[in-house]
Write an enzyme that holds these catalytic residues in place. Structure first.
Site, PDB file in Angstrom:
ATOM      1  N   ASP A  80       6.839   1.239   2.289  1.00 28.22           N
ATOM      2  CA  ASP A  80       5.761   1.235   1.301  1.00 28.22           C
ATOM      3  C   ASP A  80       6.345   1.402  -0.100  1.00 28.22           C
ATOM      4  OD1 ASP A  80       3.042   0.839   1.448  1.00 28.22           O
ATOM      5  OD2 ASP A  80       2.619   2.782   2.354  1.00 28.22           O
ATOM      6  N   LYS A 109       5.953  -3.248   1.594  1.00 29.91           N
ATOM      7  CA  LYS A 109       4.507  -3.419   1.510  1.00 29.91           C
ATOM      8  C   LYS A 109       4.032  -3.035   0.114  1.00 29.91           C
ATOM      9  CE  LYS A 109       1.468  -0.556   3.523  1.00 29.91           C
ATOM     10  NZ  LYS A 109       0.592  -0.147   2.378  1.00 29.91           N
ATOM     11  N   GLU A 111       0.408  -2.700  -2.364  1.00 34.33           N
ATOM     12  CA  GLU A 111      -1.051  -2.652  -2.394  1.00 34.33           C
ATOM     13  C   GLU A 111      -1.574  -3.547  -3.512  1.00 34.33           C
ATOM     14  OE1 GLU A 111      -2.716   1.254  -2.639  1.00 34.33           O
ATOM     15  OE2 GLU A 111      -1.595   2.002  -0.914  1.00 34.33           O
ATOM     16  N   GLU A 178      -7.424  -2.063   4.968  1.00 40.06           N
ATOM     17  CA  GLU A 178      -7.766  -0.649   5.116  1.00 40.06           C
ATOM     18  C   GLU A 178      -9.236  -0.413   4.787  1.00 40.06           C
ATOM     19  OE1 GLU A 178      -6.340   3.892   4.017  1.00 40.06           O
ATOM     20  OE2 GLU A 178      -5.098   2.176   3.430  1.00 40.06           O
TER      21      GLU A 178
END
Length: 274
Positions: A80, A109, A111, A178
């Protein structure tokens, strides 16, 4: 597990993803057959005790990633990228993504949706596989609207679909959804070519991810509705540590079976030495 392995699983076999933050749990998750281990910035909450993921920094994430990578033999390791490690500039995003690979990760990853597509493409073009993440975005959601379900309306679902397509076009190999309404998540999953990984987004995604500490019942500060607790380990761990502390104070630990001794002749010499 490789990017092509995951791509071949879409629509055929569900993908099991789980967070991991250290060597010991990485070994266990790998032996259990988890396909992807996500070294999530959720470590900031469940390991470091922060109230959110926002304070987590690059050195912390790289340390966690290195530990997990040393334990995994089969699973893909995805790191992340923490808040602030890719937002300022494309060049910084590429530089930090490469650091994750050097730490032992197979991918990173990020967001965000259409607003970060340019950076995602640049990272992919630099040779680093990228997993996307849309819906609830923990790094920034608390700054805007809180932790709320996404995709509740047709308009909201359409925006999520646009984000997913932007990420797909930018070259992501999968996308995390999510806290997306199940119907929206299933619709988007059917319309994108890359695997989708749900967390609180229903069974229609190509795979599922949970935070390990939630699954094991260790982290008790927050108990999301979408989590299934496969164990309740907080109580037995508390009991074990309490028993240890009591045994130490009572002089019952260490016992004879936990103690090493000198040769009796050598022990006798100690008292005669000046």
């Amino acid at each position: 597990m490789s990017v092509s392995d995951l791509a071949s699983m879409k629509g055929k076999e569900k993908i099991a993803v789980l967070t991991a933050y250290d060597y010991s749990t990485s070994l266990i998750c790998d032996r259990a057959g988890v396909d992807v281990m996500l070294v999530g910035d959720s470590a900031g909450m469940v390991v470091l005790g922060h109230p959110s993921t926002a304070p987590v920094n690059m050195p912390e994430m790289l340390m966690f990633c290195g530990a997990v990578a040393r334990g995994a033999k089969r699973a893909m390791i995805v790191g992340d990228m923490p808040f602030g490690s890719y937002q300022p500039s494309t060049s910084l995003a590429i530089e930090n993504a490469i650091q994750f690979i050097k730490a032992g990760c197979d991918a990173v990853k990020l967001e965000g949706g259409a607003e970060i597509a340019v950076k995602v493409k640049a990272i992919v073009d630099a040779g680093v596989p990228v997993m996307g993440h849309i819906g609830l975005k923990p790094q920034t959601s608390s700054l805007w609207e809180g932790y709320r379900l996404q995709g509740k309306t047709a308009e909201s679902a359409a925006r999520l679909f646009q984000d997913a397509k932007a990420l797909e076009n930018a070259g992501v190999f999968s996308i995390v959804f999510e806290m997306v309404a199940s119907e929206a998540a299933e619709m988007i999953t059917k319309k994108v070519s890359v695997p989708t990984i749900g967390i609180g987004s229903g069974p229609g995604c190509d795979g599922q991810v949970l935070v390990l500490h939630d699954l094991l019942g260790i982290y008790e500060d927050i108990k999301p509705r979408f989590v299934r607790r496969y164990a309740e380990l907080a109580k037995p761990i508390l009991d074990a540590v309490t028993s240890y502390a009591q045994d130490v104070k009572a002089g019952q630990f260490p016992g004879e079976q936990n103690t090493f001794h000198m040769d009796p002749n050598e022990a006798g010499k100690m008292g005669r030495k000046k």
